[in-house]
Design a protein around this motif. Sequence first.
Motif, PDB file in Angstrom:
ATOM      1  N   VAL A  67      53.339  -4.257  59.661  1.00 28.45           N
ATOM      2  CA  VAL A  67      53.291  -2.807  59.846  1.00 28.45           C
ATOM      3  C   VAL A  67      53.642  -2.461  61.287  1.00 28.45           C
ATOM      4  N   GLN A  68      53.131  -3.236  62.236  1.00 28.79           N
ATOM      5  CA  GLN A  68      53.420  -2.976  63.642  1.00 28.79           C
ATOM      6  C   GLN A  68      54.918  -3.049  63.909  1.00 28.79           C
ATOM      7  N   ASP A  69      55.572  -4.107  63.423  1.00 24.46           N
ATOM      8  CA  ASP A  69      57.014  -4.238  63.644  1.00 24.46           C
ATOM      9  C   ASP A  69      57.790  -3.116  62.969  1.00 24.46           C
ATOM     10  N   TYR A  70      57.367  -2.734  61.768  1.00 28.63           N
ATOM     11  CA  TYR A  70      58.026  -1.654  61.045  1.00 28.63           C
ATOM     12  C   TYR A  70      57.909  -0.336  61.813  1.00 28.63           C
ATOM     13  N   VAL A  71      56.716  -0.022  62.281  1.00 32.20           N
ATOM     14  CA  VAL A  71      56.500   1.232  63.019  1.00 32.20           C
ATOM     15  C   VAL A  71      57.294   1.232  64.320  1.00 32.20           C
ATOM     16  N   VAL A  72      57.269   0.116  65.048  1.00 34.14           N
ATOM     17  CA  VAL A  72      58.017   0.043  66.312  1.00 34.14           C
ATOM     18  C   VAL A  72      59.511   0.212  66.045  1.00 34.14           C
ATOM     19  N   ARG A  73      60.027  -0.471  65.014  1.00 35.82           N
ATOM     20  CA  ARG A  73      61.452  -0.358  64.698  1.00 35.82           C
ATOM     21  C   ARG A  73      61.814   1.081  64.329  1.00 35.82           C
ATOM     22  N   THR A  74      60.953   1.729  63.562  1.00 35.83           N
ATOM     23  CA  THR A  74      61.188   3.112  63.167  1.00 35.83           C
ATOM     24  C   THR A  74      61.196   4.033  64.386  1.00 35.83           C
ATOM     25  N   ASP A  88      64.086   7.243  68.390  1.00 35.30           N
ATOM     26  CA  ASP A  88      64.381   7.481  69.799  1.00 35.30           C
ATOM     27  C   ASP A  88      65.884   7.394  70.052  1.00 35.30           C
ATOM     28  N   PHE A  89      66.555   6.392  69.463  1.00 32.65           N
ATOM     29  CA  PHE A  89      68.002   6.268  69.618  1.00 32.65           C
ATOM     30  C   PHE A  89      68.705   7.498  69.061  1.00 32.65           C
ATOM     31  N   ASP A  90      68.297   7.942  67.861  1.00 33.33           N
ATOM     32  CA  ASP A  90      68.922   9.112  67.255  1.00 33.33           C
ATOM     33  C   ASP A  90      68.798  10.336  68.157  1.00 33.33           C
ATOM     34  N   ARG A 149      68.339  10.366  71.485  1.00 39.74           N
ATOM     35  CA  ARG A 149      69.160  10.184  72.680  1.00 39.74           C
ATOM     36  C   ARG A 149      70.642  10.346  72.358  1.00 39.74           C
ATOM     37  N   PHE A 150      71.081   9.858  71.187  1.00 36.93           N
ATOM     38  CA  PHE A 150      72.479   9.995  70.789  1.00 36.93           C
ATOM     39  C   PHE A 150      72.836  11.464  70.590  1.00 36.93           C
ATOM     40  N   LYS A 151      71.975  12.211  69.918  1.00 35.62           N
ATOM     41  CA  LYS A 151      72.225  13.630  69.690  1.00 35.62           C
ATOM     42  C   LYS A 151      72.305  14.376  71.024  1.00 35.62           C
ATOM     43  N   THR A 152      71.418  14.043  71.942  1.00 40.31           N
ATOM     44  CA  THR A 152      71.454  14.673  73.258  1.00 40.31           C
ATOM     45  C   THR A 152      72.767  14.367  73.964  1.00 40.31           C
ATOM     46  N   ALA A 153      73.226  13.116  73.878  1.00 35.55           N
ATOM     47  CA  ALA A 153      74.479  12.730  74.517  1.00 35.55           C
ATOM     48  C   ALA A 153      75.657  13.485  73.897  1.00 35.55           C
ATOM     49  N   VAL A 154      75.664  13.619  72.574  1.00 36.46           N
ATOM     50  CA  VAL A 154      76.737  14.364  71.903  1.00 36.46           C
ATOM     51  C   VAL A 154      76.704  15.828  72.333  1.00 36.46           C
ATOM     52  N   ASP A 155      75.518  16.416  72.374  1.00 38.22           N
ATOM     53  CA  ASP A 155      75.399  17.817  72.796  1.00 38.22           C
ATOM     54  C   ASP A 155      75.901  18.010  74.219  1.00 38.22           C
TER      55      ASP A 155
END
Length: 92
Positions: free
Chosen positions: A29-36, A41-43, A45-51
């Motif tokens: 569960v810990q690995d799943y939550v961290v990965r999520t 967070d990437f999504d 940051r990516f959206k901010t970069a596109v904007d």
Amino acid sequence: MGSTVLSLRIDGELLDRLRSHAAKRGMSVQDYVVRTLIREDFDERFKTAVDETEKFYGDAADAADAATAEGATDGTAAGAPCDHVRPSAGIA
């Protein structure tokens, strides 16, 4: 970079769903939550970069609409050289 402990209080049903999702992927569960969280967070940051890029260069969709209004059919400015090949080029 070191790690830090984060303690959460969550609903039992949510924890059950998280356990189920993690088990399907063979993860804790810990690995799943961290990965999520990393993916979210990437999504963000990516959206901010596109904007920011669109603010700096202008919106590509607006440029394509303007080019089409000027008579271009491939999204380029009318009369501008096109440096790409259509996927169907050379196929009869």
